[in-house]
Design a protein around this motif. Structure first.
Motif, PDB file in Angstrom:
ATOM      1  N   LEU A   1       1.541  75.432  12.258  1.00  0.00           N
ATOM      2  CA  LEU A   1       0.561  74.550  12.883  1.00  0.00           C
ATOM      3  C   LEU A   1       1.256  73.236  13.259  1.00  0.00           C
ATOM      4  CD1 LEU A   1      -2.171  75.172  10.216  1.00  0.00           C
ATOM      5  CD2 LEU A   1      -2.113  76.131  12.502  1.00  0.00           C
ATOM      6  N   CYS A   2       1.876  73.238  14.412  1.00  0.00           N
ATOM      7  CA  CYS A   2       2.592  72.000  14.772  1.00  0.00           C
ATOM      8  C   CYS A   2       2.281  71.607  16.207  1.00  0.00           C
ATOM      9  CB  CYS A   2       4.084  72.169  14.553  1.00  0.00           C
ATOM     10  SG  CYS A   2       4.751  73.562  15.424  1.00  0.00           S
TER      11      CYS A   2
ATOM     12  N   ALA B   1       1.668  76.040   7.080  1.00  0.00           N
ATOM     13  CA  ALA B   1       1.683  74.682   7.620  1.00  0.00           C
ATOM     14  C   ALA B   1       2.701  74.529   8.743  1.00  0.00           C
ATOM     15  CB  ALA B   1       1.987  73.681   6.514  1.00  0.00           C
ATOM     16  N   ASP B   2       3.785  75.266   8.685  1.00  0.00           N
ATOM     17  CA  ASP B   2       4.822  75.110   9.705  1.00  0.00           C
ATOM     18  C   ASP B   2       4.405  75.716  11.037  1.00  0.00           C
ATOM     19  OD1 ASP B   2       6.226  73.857   7.893  1.00  0.00           O
ATOM     20  OD2 ASP B   2       7.949  75.208   7.841  1.00  0.00           O
TER      21      ASP B   2
ATOM     22  N   ARG C   1       4.917  76.415   1.899  1.00  0.00           N
ATOM     23  CA  ARG C   1       4.431  76.401   3.277  1.00  0.00           C
ATOM     24  C   ARG C   1       2.956  76.731   3.359  1.00  0.00           C
ATOM     25  NH1 ARG C   1       8.999  79.166   6.823  1.00  0.00           N
ATOM     26  NH2 ARG C   1       7.477  80.841   6.754  1.00  0.00           N
TER      27      ARG C   1
END
Lengths: 99, 629, 517
Positions: free
Chosen positions: A94-95, A91-92, A25
Motif C-alpha cells: 500500500l504505497c 503495508a508495503d 509487514r
C-alpha cells in the motif's frame, strides 16, 4: 531504586515494539507492535510517578490507555477497510502516496 | 461680438458631436447641412469677431478670453483660453473660410460614400482642432490642437479603411508627425522648467529677458520647436508622410494636407518668432531646410504619375518657400505666401478632385488627357491655380507672395546669395511641374472618357477659390508695382517687419523681380516645349519609357522612404518580431530550479509506512544524540 | 464609522450575492452593482463634505476612525481618509461596477460565487486604501489577493492554472518582503520608544539610520513594484491579464495595480524620506525602463489582451517616474495618471473582452475590418486607443504630461527617454486599431455589436475621460493638500535647514544651470 529496572524494562519493551514495527509487514502485527510501544511509554510514566511520588504518572497512564483504546478502534476500522478494498494487509503493497 | 470668440472652435466641435452621436439617424441632406453649416457658422462668427476686433483695437493688439482654468496646481497655471491677434485672426479666417468652401465641395464629392456622416464628423473635428491650435493662448492648448489635427489627419487619411495600404499611410503620417510632436513636447518641458509658465506671449517675454541671443538653451528649445514644425509641415527630414497621405479623399488633401494643417508648422514658428530670433543659427537651419525641401520636392513633383502626388510634392515645395521666408526673418512674407498658397493649393486639389471624380477615381495622369473640352470649368480653374502656383506675373497672387519672399531672401542680412539662386531655380521648377500637369491632363487626346462636369456644390467653391487665387495677391504689392502694403500693415503688430540690407535701391529690386519672372515663365515655356502634346520634343520622346534610375529615384522622393525603411523601420520590426519577454526567462529558470529540487526531494517520499517509521526513529535518535552532546 | 461602512458594504453584500444565484442569474450582479453604487454615493457624500468634516487626530485625515485591536502588539483598527484615498475609493467602486457589467454575459457558470469574490476583493482594496495601521493594511492587502486568485483559477481561460499560480506566487513573494519590512519597522519602533507600534503616524516619527532606511525602503519598493508592476517584476501581468475573465482583468488592471502606486505614495516615500535621494534615481530609472520596454513588447504582441496588458505596464512606468521625482507637480500627475489609467484600461479591457466573447480568439491576426461589422465597438476602441496614446484633452494626457513636466526639473534625460514612449504608444495603439478594425474583413461572420448596457458603460467612462481631461481640477484640488504634505515631508527630512519654498527654488535654479550643455 525501584524505578531503574522499571525504566530499563520500558526501554526494552519500546525497542522490541520498534523492531516489530519496522520488521513486520502485516498491518495487524504492526498495530500490535505500536501497542507495545505505547505501553512501554505508559510504563515509563508509572515509574516516573512512583519515583517522584506524584499522581501525574498514573494520570498520564490513564490518558494513554484511553488513547490506545481509541486509536485501536480507529486503526482496526482502517485495517478492515484496507483489506476490504485492496484485498491485502501488506503495508508495503500500500504505497499509493509515493512521491 | 468679440465675446463670441469661443464660439468659433465650439461650433465645428458641436457639429462633430452631433454627427458622431446621431450621425446614423440623419439623412444625407441633414448630415451635409450639419457638416457644412457648423463650419459656415464659424466663418460667419469669424467675420463678426473680426469686424469687432478691428473696431475695438484699431492698432490690432490682441484680445484674450479665458473660458476656465484647465490646470491650476502646484505652480502650473494653464487656462482654456483664446488669444486673438492679427496673426491668429488671419489663420482663423483662412481655416473657416476655405474650410467652409471645401466642406461645401465635399457635400457633393462624397455624396455616394457609405461613411458620409463619419466623413463630416472627422472634418468638423479637424476644423475645431485646427482652430484650437491657432487660437490657443498657451502652449499646452496649442499642443492639444496640434495633436488633435494629427489625429484627424490620421482618421481621414485612413478614411477608406478597407484598403490596408491606406491604413499604413495613415499610421505612417501619425507616427512620423508624432516624432516631431515629441520634440515639441520636450521643448515645452524645458520652457516650463525654466519659466514656470506656458503662456505663449509671457514665455517669450521671459525668454527674451533671460536668454541672450544665441544662448544654448534658446538654441535647443528653438531646435525642438523646429523639429515639431518640420514634422507637421512635412519638411526635411520628416517629409516622407505627405505623399502617402494622399490616400485620403481629395477634399481632405485640400483642407488638411494643403491649406491648413501642414502650415501649422509655419504658424508655430511665426507665433514663436521672438524665441527663434534668439537662435540665429536655428533660423539659418530653417532657411536651409526650406530651400533643400523646396528643391527636392519640386524635382520629385516633376516625375510623379499620380495627379495628387504631384500636388503633394508641390505642397511640400511651397511650404519650403514659407520656411525659407521664416528662416530669413521675413515673417509677414511667409504668412502672405501661406494665405495665397492656401487659396491656390485648395483650388488645385479641388479641381484635381473634380477631374478624378469625373474619371471614376482615375488618378494616373498618363491615362488622362484632352479634358479641356469636356470639363471647361475644371480646366479654367485648374489653369488659374497652376498659374498662381508658378507665379505668372502681375495677374496671379502667387507671383506677389513668391516675389516678396525672394526679394526678402535677396535683401535679407541673414541670407546668402546661393540661397536666392536655389529658390529662383525652384520657381523655374514650379512652373515646369505645374504646367506639365496642365498639358498632360487637359491637352492632347482623351485616354479615358470623362463623365459629366461636377455639379453646383463643387463648382461654386472652385470659382470662388479661383477668384481668390487671382486677387488675394493685390493685398501686398512691391514698391515697383503700386506699393500696396495692406497685408504687412495688418500684421505689423503681431509680427516684426523684415530687416533689409541697407543700401538696396529700387532698381535692384526691379532687376530681382525680372529674374524671378523670367524663371517662372521659362519654367512654363519649358513645360510647353517638353510636355505640350504636338510639340517637337514631346513627339520624339513619347516612345521612350521612363524607368531610368534617376527618374525612379525622383519618383520615390529621393529615396528617403527606402533609407528610413533600412535605418528605422526594419531594425524596429526585427526588434518587435520576438514577442517573448526576455525578463520572463529568469523567472522561468527559477521555477524550473524549484521544480527539479522538489523532484529530488520527493524521492524520499516512498509511500512505505515502515520507511517513514524508520526515518522517524532514526531522526529521533539523531536529535537525542545531538541534545546529549 | 462611515469608513467601516465603505469597507463592510461590499464584504457583507458578498454572501448575499452568492445566495442570490438561486433566484435568478441576474440577481448576483445586481446585488454587486447595488452595493458598489452605495459605496460610490457614500464616497461622493464624503467628497462633498470634504472641507467641513472635522479634521482630527494628526491633522491630515479628513475622516478618521480608531479602535484598539491587539494593544500589546500596538495593532489597532485605524482607518483614515484623505483626498488621495477618497479619489481611489471612488475609482475602485466605479471600476467595480464596470467589471460587473463586463461580466454580465461573459460569466455563465457559478455567477453567484463570481460576484461574491468580486465584492470580497473590492472590499479588501477599499480596506487597503483606508488602513493607516500597517498591520491592518497588510491584512487587507492579503484579503484582496485570495478572491482574485479564485476569480482567475475558476473562471479563467485555457491557461488559467499557469496564470493564476504565477499571479499568486509573484504577489505573495512581494507581500512576504513587505511583511518582513513592516515587522522590522515595528520592532525598530520598539527599540526606539519601548513600545511596539504598527501605526502610520508613530512610524512616521521614527528616524532611521540611513543604512536601515535604505534596506527597508528597498523592501517596501519591491513589495509595491510587484503589484504596480514595474520591471523586472512585471512578468506575471501579461499572462494573468490575458487569462483572467474580463471582469477580473478590469479589476486587476484598473484597481489592483493602483494599490501598488498607492503604497508607493502613502508608505514608501513618506516613511523613508531619508533614503529617498539614493533610491529615487533607481526607481525612476526602473519607471523609464518600464515605459520603454513594455511599449516595445506591446508593439510585438499579436494577442489583443496581451497588447493592452503591456501598454498598461508602460503607463504604470509614468507613475513610478513621477512618484519619485519629488516635485508636487509630478505627484499630482501620478494621481491623475492612476485615475486616468484605471478608466482607460478598464474601458479597453471591457472592449477587448467583448471582442474575445464574440470571436473566441484574442489573436488580432484573425480579426480585421470589423469597423463595418461593429461600429460602436470600433468607435469606442478608437477612443480608448487615443486615450492610451496620450491624446490631449483626455485624462491620460494630463497624467502623463504633469508627470513629465514635474520630473523634468530633477531628471531631464529620463524624461526625454520617457517621451519616446509617446511615439511607441502611437505605434502600438494604432497598430491595434489597424489589425482589428481596419483593413479587409477576415471573418465574415455577422456578430452583434456592443449591447446597449455595455455601450452605455463605455460611454460613461469616455465622458469621464473627457471631463477629467478638460477639467482635471476636480481631482487635483482634492489631492493637492496630500501631495503638498508629501513633498514637504520629503524635502524637510532630506534637507532639514531650508524651508520647502527655498529648496524648491534653489533646486530649480541649479537644474536650469545644470541643463545647459
Amino acid at each position: 531504586m525501584l524505578s531503574t529496572p522499571a525504566l530499563v524494562l520500558a526501554i526494552v519493551l519500546f525497542g522490541l515494539g520498534l523492531i516489530g514495527l519496522l520488521s513486520r509487514r502485516n498491518i495487524l502485527y504492526m498495530l500490535l507492535s505500536l501497542e507495545i510501544m505505547l505501553n512501554a511509554a505508559a510504563l515509563a510514566f508509572i515509574a516516573g510517578g512512583a519515583r517522584w511520588g506524584q499522581a501525574d504518572g498514573e494520570v498520564m497512564f490513564l490518558f494513554i490507555l484511553t488513547l490506545a483504546a481509541a486509536e485501536v478502534s480507529v486503526a482496526l476500522g482502517i485495517v478492515l477497510q484496507l483489506s476490504h478494498r485492496f484485498r491485502t494487509v501488506d503495508a508495503d503493497a500500500l504505497c499509493e502516496l509515493r512521491g | 461680438m468679440l465675446k463670441l470668440l469661443w464660439l468659433i472652435p465650439v461650433l465645428p466641435l458641436t457639429g462633430f458631436l452631433v454627427l458622431a452621436l446621431c450621425g446614423d439617424r440623419l439623412s444625407r441632406r441633414q448630415i451635409a447641412w450639419v457638416g457644412c453649416g457648423s463650419v459656415g457658422a464659424a466663418a460667419v462668427t469669424t467675420a463678426l469677431v473680426a469686424a469687432d476686433f478691428f473696431r475695438t483695437f484699431p492698432d490690432r493688439e490682441f484680445y484674450q478670453q479665458t473660458l476656465w482654468n484647465w490646470i491650476n496646481t502646484s505652480g502650473m497655471t494653464v487656462g482654456i483660453s483664446w488669444y486673438l491677434d492679427a496673426l491668429s485672426l488671419l489663420m482663423v479666417a483662412v481655416i473657416t473660410g476655405i474650410g467652409f468652401l471645401i466642406h461645401l465641395y465635399s457635400a457633393e464629392y462624397m455624396a455616394h460614400d457609405d461613411g458620409y456622416a463619419r466623413f463630416f464628423a472627422y472634418m468638423n473635428l479637424f476644423v475645431a482642432a485646427m482652430l484650437t491650435l491657432v487660437l490657443a493662448d498657451n502652449l499646452l492648448l496649442l499642443y492639444l490642437g496640434w495633436e488633435g489635427v494629427g489625429l484627424c489627419s490620421y482618421l481621414l487619411i485612413g478614411f477608406w479603411y478597407r484598403e490596408p495600404e491606406y491604413g499604413t499611410a495613415a499610421q505612417k503620417a501619425f507616427i512620423v508627425t508624432r516624432i516631431g510632436d515629441t520634440a515639441l513636447a520636450i521643448g515645452l518641458f524645458i520652457l516650463f522648467t525654466q519659466f514656470t509658465n506656458l503662456s505663449i506671449q509671457q514665455v517669450q517675454n521671459l525668454a527674451v529677458e533671460a536668454w541672450p541671443v544665441g544662448s544654448n538653451l534658446a538654441m535647443i528649445v528653438a531646435l525642438l520647436f523646429l523639429i515639431g514644425a518640420v514634422g507637421k509641415s512635412a519638411q526635411l527630414p520628416l517629409q516622407v508622410w505627405l505623399p502617402d497621405a494622399m490616400a485620403g479623399p481629395t477634399p481632405v488633401s485640400a483642407l488638411i494636407h494643403a491649406a491648413t494643417m501642414v502650415t501649422a508648422g509655419v504658424y508655430l514658428i511665426a507665433r514663436m518668432h521672438h524665441l527663434f530670433a534668439l537662435a540665429p543659427m536655428v533660423q539659418e537651419v530653417i532657411a536651409v531646410l526650406g530651400l533643400v525641401t523646396l528643391l527636392l520636392a519640386a524635382s520629385s513633383a516633376l516625375v510623379q504619375q499620380d495627379i495628387k502626388r504631384v500636388l503633394a510634392y508641390s505642397t511640400m515645395s511651397q511650404i519650403g518657400y514659407m520656411f525659407l521666408a521664416l528662416g530669413v526673418g521675413a515673417w509677414s512674407a511667409a504668412m502672405f505666401h501661406f494665405l495665397t498658397h492656401s487659396c491656390f493649393k485648395a483650388l488645385l486639389f479641388l479641381a484635381a478632385g473634380s477631374v478624378i471624380h469625373s474619371l471614376h477615381h482615375e488618378q494616373n495622369i498618363f491615362k488622362m488627357g484632352g479634358l479641356r473640352r469636356h470639363l471647361p470649368w475644371t480646366f479654367w480653374t485648374f489653369l488659374i491655380g497652376a498659374a498662381a502656383m508658378s507665379g505668372v506675373p502681375l495677374i496671379t497672387s502667387g507671383f506677389y507672395s513668391k516675389d516678396w519672399i525672394l526679394w526678402s531672401v535677396w535683401s535679407s542680412p541673414i541670407s546668402h546669395r546661393w540661397i536666392w539662386f536655389g529658390a529662383v531655380f525652384g520657381a523655374l521648377l514650379t512652373g515646369l511641374y505645374s504646367f506639365r500637369l496642365i498639358f498632360r491632363v487637359f491637352f492632347g487626346e482623351a485616354r479615358t472618357q470623362p463623365a459629366h462636369e461636377p455639379g453646383l456644390a463643387m463648382r461654386v467653391p472652385l470659382v470662388i477659390l479661383a477668384f481668390l487665387a487671382l486677387t488675394v495677391g493685390f493685398l501686398e504689392m512691391p514698391h515697383t508695382l503700386g506699393n500696396v502694403t495692406l497685408f504687412s500693415d495688418y500684421l505689423s503688430h503681431a509680427l516684426p517687419t523684415t530687416e533689409l540690407l541697407t543700401g538696396i535701391d529700387e532698381s535692384s529690386e526691379a532687376r530681382e523681380q525680372l529674374a524671378v519672372t523670367v524663371a517662372a515663365l521659362l519654367g512654363i515655356g519649358l513645360a510647353a516645349f517638353l510636355f505640350l502634346p504636338g510639340s517637337l520634343f514631346e513627339a520624339r520622346r513619347s516612345g521612350q519609357s521612363t524607368d531610368h534610375p534617376s527618374v525612379t529615384l525622383l519618383q520615390g522622393g529621393w529615396g528617403f522612404d527606402r533609407l528610413y525603411d533600412r535605418v528605422f523601420v526594419r531594425p524596429w520590426l526585427s526588434l518587435t518580431r520576438n514577442s517573448h519577454d526576455r525578463l520572463d526567462r529568469g523567472f522561468d529558470w527559477l521555477a524550473a530550479c524549484a521544480e527539479s529540487c522538489h523532484g529530488w526531494m520527493s524521492h524520499t517520499q516512498t509511500g512505505h509506512v515502515r520507511w517513514y517509521a524508520a526515518t522517524v526513529a532514526v531522526g529521533t535518535l539523531v536529535l537525542l544524540g545531538l541534545f546529549a552532546m | 464609522m462611515t469608513l467601516w461602512l465603505l469597507i463592510l458594504i461590499p464584504i457583507l453584500a458578498a454572501p448575499f450575492a452568492w445566495m442570490g444565484q438561486q433566484w435568478s442569474r441576474h440577481t448576483p450582479p445586481l446585488i454587486a452593482i447595488g452595493a458598489l453604487s452605495v459605496d460610490v454615493l457614500l464616497a461622493l457624500f464624503l467628497w462633498n463634505q470634504g472641507p467641513s468634516v472635522q479634521i482630527s487626530g494628526h491633522g491630515f485625515w479628513l475622516v478618521e476612525s480608531h479602535v484598539s485591536w491587539i494593544p500589546r502588539w500596538g495593532i489597532s483598527l485605524h482607518l483614515g481618509l484623505d483626498g488621495l484615498s477618497l479619489i481611489l475609493i471612488l475609482l475602485t467602486a466605479f471600476i467595480g461596477v464596470v467589471a460587473t457589467i463586463a461580466s454580465w454575459t461573459d460569466i455563465q457558470s457559478r455567477v453567484g460565487l463570481f460576484h461574491c469574490n468580486v465584492l470580497l476583493a473590492l472590499g479588501g482594496v477599499i480596506g487597503v486604501f483606508l488602513a493607516i495601521d500597517l498591520f491592518l493594511f497588510f491584512f487587507f492587502w492579503e484579503v484582496m489577493l485570495v478572491p482574485m486568485y479564485l476569480l482567475i483559477i475558476i473562471w479563467g481561460h485555457a491557461q488559467r492554472r499557469h496564470a493564476s499560480f504565477k499571479f499568486f506566487l509573484f504577489t505573495q513573494a512581494g507581500s512576504l518582503v513587505l511583511l518582513v519590512a513592516i515587522v522590522t519597522l515595528a520592532f525598530l519602533h520598539q527599540e526606539a520608544t519601548g513600545r511596539l507600534s504598527f501605526d502610520y503616524a508613530d512610524l512616521m516619527e521614527l528616524t532611521l539610520s540611513s543604512e536601515m532606511a535604505r534596506w527597508l525602503m528597498l523592501a517596501f519598493l519591491i513589495g509595491f513594484l510587484v503589484k504596480l508592476p514595474a520591471p523586472p517584476f512585471h512578468t506575471w501581468l501579461p499572462d494573468t491579464y490575458a487569462e483572467a475573465p474580463t471582469g477580473a482583468t478590469i479589476i486587476l488592471a484598473g484597481i489592483l495595480a493602483k494599490t501598488g502606486a498607492y503604497g508607493l505614495l502613502r508608505f514608501t516615500i513618506p516613511l523613508f524620506s531619508e533614503a529617498m535621494s539614493e533610491l529615487a534615481p533607481i526607481a525612476m530609472g526602473l519607471g523609464v525602463v518600464g515605459i520603454l520596454y513594455a511599449a516595445l513588447l506591446a508593439c510585438a504582441q499579436t494577442d489583443i489582451k496581451r497588447l493592452v496588458a503591456y501598454s498598461s505596464i508602460s503607463h504604470m512606468g509614468f507613475i513610478l517616474l513621477g512618484a519619485f521625482a519629488g516635485t508636487e507637480l509630478a505627484m499630482q500627475g501620478v494621481v491623475m495618471q492612476m485615475v486616468a489609467h484605471g478608466l482607460s484600461t478598464g474601458g479597453l479591457f471591457l472592449l477587448a473582452g467583448a471582442l474575445e466573447e464574440r470571436y473566441h480568439t484574442r489573436e488580432m491576426g484573425h480579426m480585421g475590418g470589423l469597423w463595418s461589422v461593429m461600429p460602436r465597438l470600433a468607435t469606442m476602441t478608437l477612443f480608448f486607443a487615443c486615450a492610451s496614446l496620450g491624446l490631449p484633452g483626455l485624462a491620460n494626457f494630463i497624467g502623463e504630461f504633469l508627470v513629465l513636466f514635474g520630473s523634468y526639473a530633477t531628471q531631464p534625460i529620463m524624461v526625454i527617454l520617457a517621451s519616446l514612449g509617446m511615439v511607441m504608444a502611437a505605434i502600438y495603439s494604432l497598430g491595434m486599431m489597424q489589425r482589428t478594425f481596419f483593413g479587409p474583413v477576415r471573418d465574415s461572420r455577422m456578430t452583434p455589436d456592443l449591447s446597449n448596457m455595455a455601450f452605455g458603460t463605455v460611454l460613461v467612462i469616455a465622458v469621464l475621460q473627457i471631463w477629467l481631461g478638460l477639467y482635471p481640477k476636480a481631482i487635483l484640488t482634492t489631492t493637492k493638500p496630500v501631495m503638498e504634505q508629501l513633498v514637504q515631508a520629503a524635502v524637510a527630512s532630506a534637507n532639514p535647514i531650508h524651508s520647502r519654498a527655498e529648496s524648491l527654488l534653489s533646486s530649480r535654479s541649479v537644474t536650469s544651470q545644470g541643463t545647459i550643455p
